[in-house]
Design a protein around this motif. Sequence first.
Motif, PDB file in Angstrom:
ATOM      1  N   UNK A   1       0.845  -1.202   0.000  1.00 50.93           N
ATOM      2  CA  UNK A   1       0.000   0.000   0.000  1.00 50.93           C
ATOM      3  C   UNK A   1       0.881   1.252   0.000  1.00 50.93           C
ATOM      4  N   UNK A   2       1.457   1.542  -1.140  1.00 49.20           N
ATOM      5  CA  UNK A   2       2.443   2.614  -1.222  1.00 49.20           C
ATOM      6  C   UNK A   2       2.094   3.641  -2.286  1.00 49.20           C
ATOM      7  N   UNK A   3       2.676   4.816  -2.135  1.00 48.76           N
ATOM      8  CA  UNK A   3       2.517   5.904  -3.084  1.00 48.76           C
ATOM      9  C   UNK A   3       3.878   6.568  -3.279  1.00 48.76           C
ATOM     10  N   UNK A   4       4.122   7.036  -4.490  1.00 48.08           N
ATOM     11  CA  UNK A   4       5.367   7.722  -4.840  1.00 48.08           C
ATOM     12  C   UNK A   4       5.013   9.176  -5.130  1.00 48.08           C
ATOM     13  N   UNK A   5       5.410  10.073  -4.244  1.00 51.63           N
ATOM     14  CA  UNK A   5       5.154  11.513  -4.413  1.00 51.63           C
ATOM     15  C   UNK A   5       6.376  12.131  -5.073  1.00 51.63           C
ATOM     16  N   UNK A   6       6.191  12.595  -6.287  1.00 54.94           N
ATOM     17  CA  UNK A   6       7.271  13.234  -7.037  1.00 54.94           C
ATOM     18  C   UNK A   6       7.138  14.748  -6.853  1.00 54.94           C
TER      19      UNK A   6
END
Length: 179
Positions: free
Chosen positions: A31-36
Amino acid sequence: MEKENAIYLITGVMAAGKSTIAQLLSERLEKSVHVRGDVFRKMIVNGEVQMSDTPSKEALEQLLLRHRLAAKAADMYFESGFNVVVQDVIIGPMLGDMVEFIKSRPLYVIVLAPRPDIIAAREFSRPKKGYGKIEILSLEKVLQTETPRIGLWIDSSHITPEETVEEIISGLDKEAKIT
């Protein structure tokens, strides 16, 4: 890896491998997100002021806004139960500021610091060159002389992205964790 959710802040100069490493690390987490962070700069339609070796007050204010937006997005995803990997060029005293902007804990800071010649070769091979009007050596000087020595610093000059992620995972609690 982590059972509880966490925020992972990955930084370094341009072409240090931040995007690649952040994506690989995100893919390893449940359950992950990559914030650029750069996405917030790209949202500006009119009025963007690019960074330079001698940035204007407005350029610095826009960069600070970008960091605050990334921190708020990270905190909101974290509060919703996500593991969050935030990635951007956050060097010099702004790294300390960013650690303060991110309210959620645990927070892990990872600084990718490959050698300048490796950075130059990577940057040269990119289709879009440069980070605004900033020279690689200027960023490297800020990284090495003005950036607080917090978190896990990795010289990824001669290791693969996968090996870099393994080094991050093995150094999380020892060096990367911010308390």
